[in-house]
Design a protein around this motif. Structure first.
Motif, mmCIF file in Angstrom:
data_model
loop_
_atom_site.group_PDB
_atom_site.id
_atom_site.type_symbol
_atom_site.label_atom_id
_atom_site.label_comp_id
_atom_site.label_asym_id
_atom_site.label_seq_id
_atom_site.Cartn_x
_atom_site.Cartn_y
_atom_site.Cartn_z
ATOM 1 N N LEU A 62 36.622 1.630 3.097
ATOM 2 C CA LEU A 62 37.394 1.518 4.337
ATOM 3 C C LEU A 62 38.862 1.226 4.040
ATOM 4 O O LEU A 62 39.761 1.874 4.601
ATOM 5 N N VAL A 63 39.121 0.269 3.163
ATOM 6 C CA VAL A 63 40.499 -0.104 2.835
ATOM 7 C C VAL A 63 41.237 1.073 2.198
ATOM 8 O O VAL A 63 42.398 1.365 2.545
ATOM 9 N N LYS A 64 40.585 1.758 1.285
ATOM 10 C CA LYS A 64 41.237 2.883 0.609
ATOM 11 C C LYS A 64 41.461 4.060 1.557
ATOM 12 O O LYS A 64 42.464 4.777 1.448
ATOM 13 N N ARG A 65 40.547 4.262 2.499
ATOM 14 C CA ARG A 65 40.739 5.337 3.483
ATOM 15 C C ARG A 65 41.951 5.066 4.356
ATOM 16 O O ARG A 65 42.767 5.942 4.609
ATOM 17 N N HIS A 66 42.084 3.815 4.808
ATOM 18 C CA HIS A 66 43.236 3.468 5.640
ATOM 19 C C HIS A 66 44.540 3.534 4.852
ATOM 20 O O HIS A 66 45.590 3.896 5.396
ATOM 21 N N ALA A 67 44.482 3.204 3.568
ATOM 22 C CA ALA A 67 45.685 3.237 2.735
ATOM 23 C C ALA A 67 46.167 4.664 2.479
ATOM 24 O O ALA A 67 47.356 4.882 2.207
ATOM 25 N N SER A 68 45.251 5.621 2.562
ATOM 26 C CA SER A 68 45.613 7.010 2.276
ATOM 27 C C SER A 68 45.971 7.792 3.538
ATOM 28 O O SER A 68 46.229 8.995 3.473
ATOM 29 N N SER A 69 45.971 7.115 4.675
ATOM 30 C CA SER A 69 46.320 7.777 5.935
ATOM 31 C C SER A 69 47.327 6.910 6.678
ATOM 32 O O SER A 69 47.735 5.858 6.193
ATOM 33 N N SER A 70 47.749 7.348 7.838
ATOM 34 C CA SER A 70 48.718 6.582 8.625
ATOM 35 C C SER A 70 48.161 6.350 10.025
ATOM 36 O O SER A 70 47.681 7.282 10.679
ATOM 37 N N TRP A 71 48.205 5.099 10.458
ATOM 38 C CA TRP A 71 47.706 4.733 11.789
ATOM 39 C C TRP A 71 48.645 5.304 12.850
ATOM 40 O O TRP A 71 49.822 4.965 12.901
ATOM 41 N N ARG A 72 48.133 6.162 13.691
ATOM 42 C CA ARG A 72 48.974 6.914 14.625
ATOM 43 C C ARG A 72 48.678 6.619 16.098
ATOM 44 O O ARG A 72 49.037 7.407 16.973
ATOM 45 N N LYS A 73 48.039 5.506 16.379
ATOM 46 C CA LYS A 73 47.764 5.176 17.772
ATOM 47 C C LYS A 73 49.071 5.077 18.554
ATOM 48 O O LYS A 73 50.017 4.398 18.127
ATOM 49 N N PRO A 74 49.169 5.745 19.706
ATOM 50 C CA PRO A 74 50.412 5.687 20.487
ATOM 51 C C PRO A 74 50.754 4.266 20.913
ATOM 52 O O PRO A 74 49.873 3.423 21.102
ATOM 53 N N VAL A 75 52.047 4.003 21.047
ATOM 54 C CA VAL A 75 52.495 2.696 21.511
ATOM 55 C C VAL A 75 51.980 2.473 22.931
ATOM 56 O O VAL A 75 52.109 3.349 23.798
#
Length: 217
Positions: free
Chosen positions: A22-35
């Motif tokens: 889980l940690v490595k997956r999040h580190a390799s992507s960018s959180w893009r939830k709208p403001v």
């Protein structure tokens, strides 16, 4: 008489086996939830405060009533100390803010991402007793299991997280290690002032309190 606080109970006996992936997956992507609209006023307040201050910044995430923020503002009297909590009810119960203190009602993850976008580095970052989400199925709701965790690390500075659940603290330390951030897990000294109402309550209930600290590179 103050009620005795219950210790954290969980069927999870050790570090969650799904944590590394889980940690490595999040580190390799960018959180893009709208403001979210609810966070916009706080982001505007933050921008105005940073433009005015232009100095060291300390962040107190999930600050609750802001007692810890006010105490940290006294400790870091040359810095802008920012307390963030999503609950207006909790913030309204807080102390009067020192001159170098700013309280923001917002989701902490939105604040982290906004600060990273501004290329703002922190002097220090405190996470004092965030909800540990003890059920194994709630890994993704823990701070280190959230997709915004890489933004928290990108802010740098001296990081400290505290909890009365030893496993939660150790798991946070493992998440840091997975992303090449050395950390130290230790008991919180009992001869120092309680930073939060939670800390005071847990001490009065006889809990051991744990911390994980790291100098983020």
């Amino acid at each position: 008489m103050q009620a005795v606080s219950s210790k954290v109970h969980s069927s999870q006996a050790g570090v969650h086996p799904g944590l590394p992936a889980l940690v490595k997956r999040h580190a390799s992507s960018s959180w893009r939830k709208p403001v979210q609209q609810v966070d916009l006023p706080a982001l505007e307040q933050l921008d105005a405060a940073l433009e005015k201050h232009r100095g060291a910044v300390v962040l107190d995430s999930f600050c609750g009533t802001g007692r810890s923020t006010a105490m940290l503002a006294s400790r870091h009297n040359d810095a802008l100390v920012i307390g963030v909590d999503k609950s207006k009810h909790r913030l309204d119960r807080g102390p009067e803010a020192p001159d170098n203190c700013l309280f923001l009602q917002a989701h902490c993850e939105a604040i982290w991402r906004h600060l990273v976008a501004r290329e703002q580095r922190l002097l220090a970052h405190y996470l004092l007793y965030p909800n540990p989400w003890p059920k194994p199925g709630h890994l993704g709701r823990r701070v280190h299991g959230h997709p915004a965790f890489p933004f928290l690390l990108a802010l740098g500075g001296q990081l400290e997280l505290r909890s009365n659940w030893q496993l939660y603290v150790e798991e946070f330390g493992v998440a840091l290690h997975l992303l090449n951030q050395p950390s130290c897990v230790a008991l919180v000294p009992t001869d120092t002032p309680a930073l939060t109402l939670f800390e005071h309550k847990y001490r009065e209930s006889g809990h051991q309190l744990w911390s994980v600290a790291a100098k983020l590179s």
